[in-house]
Design a protein around this motif. Structure first.
Motif, mmCIF file in Angstrom:
data_model
loop_
_atom_site.group_PDB
_atom_site.id
_atom_site.type_symbol
_atom_site.label_atom_id
_atom_site.label_comp_id
_atom_site.label_asym_id
_atom_site.label_seq_id
_atom_site.Cartn_x
_atom_site.Cartn_y
_atom_site.Cartn_z
ATOM 1 N N GLN A 42 -20.624 33.264 12.490
ATOM 2 C CA GLN A 42 -21.500 33.304 11.317
ATOM 3 C C GLN A 42 -21.128 32.700 9.860
ATOM 4 O OE1 GLN A 42 -24.713 35.653 12.567
ATOM 5 N NE2 GLN A 42 -25.858 34.030 12.308
ATOM 6 N N VAL A 43 -20.849 33.969 9.827
ATOM 7 C CA VAL A 43 -19.707 33.501 7.980
ATOM 8 C C VAL A 43 -18.863 32.710 8.237
ATOM 9 C CG1 VAL A 43 -18.145 34.803 6.450
ATOM 10 C CG2 VAL A 43 -20.317 36.574 7.460
ATOM 11 N N ALA A 44 -17.952 32.396 9.077
ATOM 12 C CA ALA A 44 -17.067 31.552 9.813
ATOM 13 C C ALA A 44 -17.199 30.065 8.958
ATOM 14 C CB ALA A 44 -16.115 31.979 10.659
ATOM 15 N N GLU A 45 -18.150 30.059 10.454
ATOM 16 C CA GLU A 45 -18.821 28.162 10.273
ATOM 17 C C GLU A 45 -19.142 28.422 9.329
ATOM 18 O OE1 GLU A 45 -22.248 26.082 13.076
ATOM 19 O OE2 GLU A 45 -22.348 28.450 12.653
ATOM 20 N N HIS A 46 -20.347 29.206 8.328
ATOM 21 C CA HIS A 46 -20.448 28.935 7.001
ATOM 22 C C HIS A 46 -20.027 28.722 6.041
ATOM 23 C CE1 HIS A 46 -24.444 28.635 4.845
ATOM 24 N NE2 HIS A 46 -23.601 29.620 3.167
ATOM 25 N N ALA A 47 -18.932 29.381 6.486
ATOM 26 C CA ALA A 47 -17.849 28.879 5.110
ATOM 27 C C ALA A 47 -16.645 27.776 5.285
ATOM 28 C CB ALA A 47 -16.645 30.302 4.951
ATOM 29 N N HIS A 48 -16.717 27.167 7.141
ATOM 30 C CA HIS A 48 -15.780 26.086 7.179
ATOM 31 C C HIS A 48 -14.526 26.386 7.679
ATOM 32 C CE1 HIS A 48 -19.464 23.480 6.860
ATOM 33 N NE2 HIS A 48 -19.488 23.426 5.868
ATOM 34 N N ALA A 49 -14.764 27.203 7.899
ATOM 35 C CA ALA A 49 -13.418 28.242 8.881
ATOM 36 C C ALA A 49 -13.255 28.924 9.645
ATOM 37 C CB ALA A 49 -13.099 29.501 7.265
ATOM 38 N N SER A 50 -12.161 28.601 10.172
ATOM 39 C CA SER A 50 -12.186 29.115 12.103
ATOM 40 C C SER A 50 -12.176 30.789 11.619
ATOM 41 C CB SER A 50 -10.839 29.066 12.156
ATOM 42 O OG SER A 50 -9.243 29.584 11.503
ATOM 43 N N LYS A 51 -11.836 30.979 12.735
ATOM 44 C CA LYS A 51 -12.265 32.838 12.955
ATOM 45 C C LYS A 51 -10.930 33.577 12.532
ATOM 46 C CE LYS A 51 -14.437 35.031 15.757
ATOM 47 N NZ LYS A 51 -14.803 35.443 17.239
ATOM 48 N N ARG A 52 -9.938 32.761 12.866
ATOM 49 C CA ARG A 52 -8.838 33.322 12.992
ATOM 50 C C ARG A 52 -8.081 33.464 11.371
ATOM 51 N NH1 ARG A 52 -3.456 30.241 15.406
ATOM 52 N NH2 ARG A 52 -1.676 31.799 14.476
ATOM 53 N N THR A 53 -8.481 32.107 10.794
ATOM 54 C CA THR A 53 -8.710 32.077 9.314
ATOM 55 C C THR A 53 -9.083 33.480 8.660
ATOM 56 O OG1 THR A 53 -8.001 29.862 9.383
ATOM 57 C CG2 THR A 53 -9.276 30.849 7.232
ATOM 58 N N LEU A 54 -10.437 33.833 8.914
ATOM 59 C CA LEU A 54 -11.844 34.526 8.169
ATOM 60 C C LEU A 54 -10.561 35.889 8.179
ATOM 61 C CD1 LEU A 54 -15.125 35.273 8.926
ATOM 62 C CD2 LEU A 54 -13.461 36.712 9.472
ATOM 63 N N TYR A 55 -10.087 36.302 9.705
ATOM 64 C CA TYR A 55 -9.757 37.416 9.966
ATOM 65 C C TYR A 55 -8.302 37.353 9.357
ATOM 66 C CZ TYR A 55 -13.187 39.138 13.225
ATOM 67 O OH TYR A 55 -14.555 39.262 14.217
ATOM 68 N N ASN A 56 -7.236 36.344 9.770
ATOM 69 C CA ASN A 56 -6.459 36.568 8.956
ATOM 70 C C ASN A 56 -6.379 37.096 6.852
ATOM 71 O OD1 ASN A 56 -4.463 35.329 10.220
ATOM 72 N ND2 ASN A 56 -4.652 33.264 9.498
ATOM 73 N N HIS A 57 -7.517 36.915 6.556
ATOM 74 C CA HIS A 57 -8.192 37.454 5.111
ATOM 75 C C HIS A 57 -8.990 38.256 5.282
ATOM 76 C CE1 HIS A 57 -6.786 33.583 2.868
ATOM 77 N NE2 HIS A 57 -8.027 33.284 3.480
ATOM 78 N N TYR A 58 -9.896 39.061 6.372
ATOM 79 C CA TYR A 58 -10.766 40.162 5.923
ATOM 80 C C TYR A 58 -10.052 40.585 7.938
ATOM 81 C CZ TYR A 58 -12.440 38.383 2.239
ATOM 82 O OH TYR A 58 -12.321 38.012 0.742
ATOM 83 N N PRO A 59 -9.657 41.573 7.982
ATOM 84 C CA PRO A 59 -8.894 42.129 9.068
ATOM 85 C C PRO A 59 -9.972 41.777 10.260
ATOM 86 C CG PRO A 59 -7.626 42.914 8.051
ATOM 87 C CD PRO A 59 -8.707 41.980 7.071
ATOM 88 N N THR A 60 -11.323 42.681 9.674
ATOM 89 C CA THR A 60 -12.423 43.444 10.419
ATOM 90 C C THR A 60 -13.807 43.148 9.256
ATOM 91 O OG1 THR A 60 -12.080 45.785 8.934
ATOM 92 C CG2 THR A 60 -11.152 45.442 10.865
#
Length: 200
Positions: A42-60
């Motif tokens: 949900q966070v990734a979708e709301h931020a218009h980012a992929s899960k991979r991008t999210l985990y690149n910045h915040y691993p968990t």
């Protein structure tokens, strides 16, 4: 910044600055929907980012929750706490100002208290951030109590902190700000008793 039609929460638009967009999305979603109820999808979708991008910045998710809390662990981070930091106001006004009953300050409660309740000690690193924030806020109250001339500023500061936390929790439960009105009058009585002539 767009608007999520289902929740009314502001949704960051795409483009550069994915880390900031992800953190902004986490701030909105974790606060208004809850940490436990919000997944990284949900966070990734709301931020218009992929899960991979999210985990690149915040691993968990835990790392993202910590970043969320640290981002609001500032003098201006929690709206109802801001008054005590307004050094242009007299100390009594600052102490009573934390009990401001304006509804525009929101009903969702304190984000640090919410995190403590939701996670219930399951994430020690998050718990430490919550404890540090609450202790720092109490110290600000104690300092203002000393400025206002309290005979025992530490005791008064802790009493006001208990009133504030109770009013915040009850306001969240009831969805109305009347608890802050009553808490403010109780706080004024405590301050008067702590600064007036000693009865002993």
């Amino acid at each position: 910044m767009g608007i999520d039609s289902d929740s009314g929460i502001s949704a960051p638009t795409g483009g550069r600055g994915a880390r900031k967009r992800i953190l902004t999305a986490a701030q909105d979603l974790f606060y208004w929907r809850g940490i436990a109820n919000t997944g990284v999808d949900q966070v990734a979708e709301h931020a218009h980012a992929s899960k991979r991008t999210l985990y690149n910045h915040y691993p968990t998710k835990d790392a993202l929750v910590q970043a969320y809390l640290r981002s609001i662990d500032t003098p201006d981070g929690v709206p109802r706490e801001r008054a005590v930091n307004d050094l242009d106001s007299p100390p009594r006004a600052r102490l009573l100002g934390i009990f401001d009953a304006r509804p525009d300050l929101g009903f969702r409660g304190c984000p640090f208290h919410n995190a403590a309740v939701e996670l219930a000690g399951a994430r020690p690193d998050v718990h430490h951030i919550v404890v540090d924030h609450k202790r720092a806020f109490i110290e600000l109250l104690v300092s203002a109590c000393a400025e206002v001339g309290a005979r025992n500023p530490r005791e008064l500061g802790h009493q006001l902190a208990v009133l504030f936390e109770g009013a915040t929790a009850l306001t969240t439960s009831l969805g109305e700000t009347s608890p802050f009105i009553y808490a403010q009058s109780a706080a004024a009585a405590l301050i008067d008793a702590a600064t007036g002539p000693s009865l002993s």
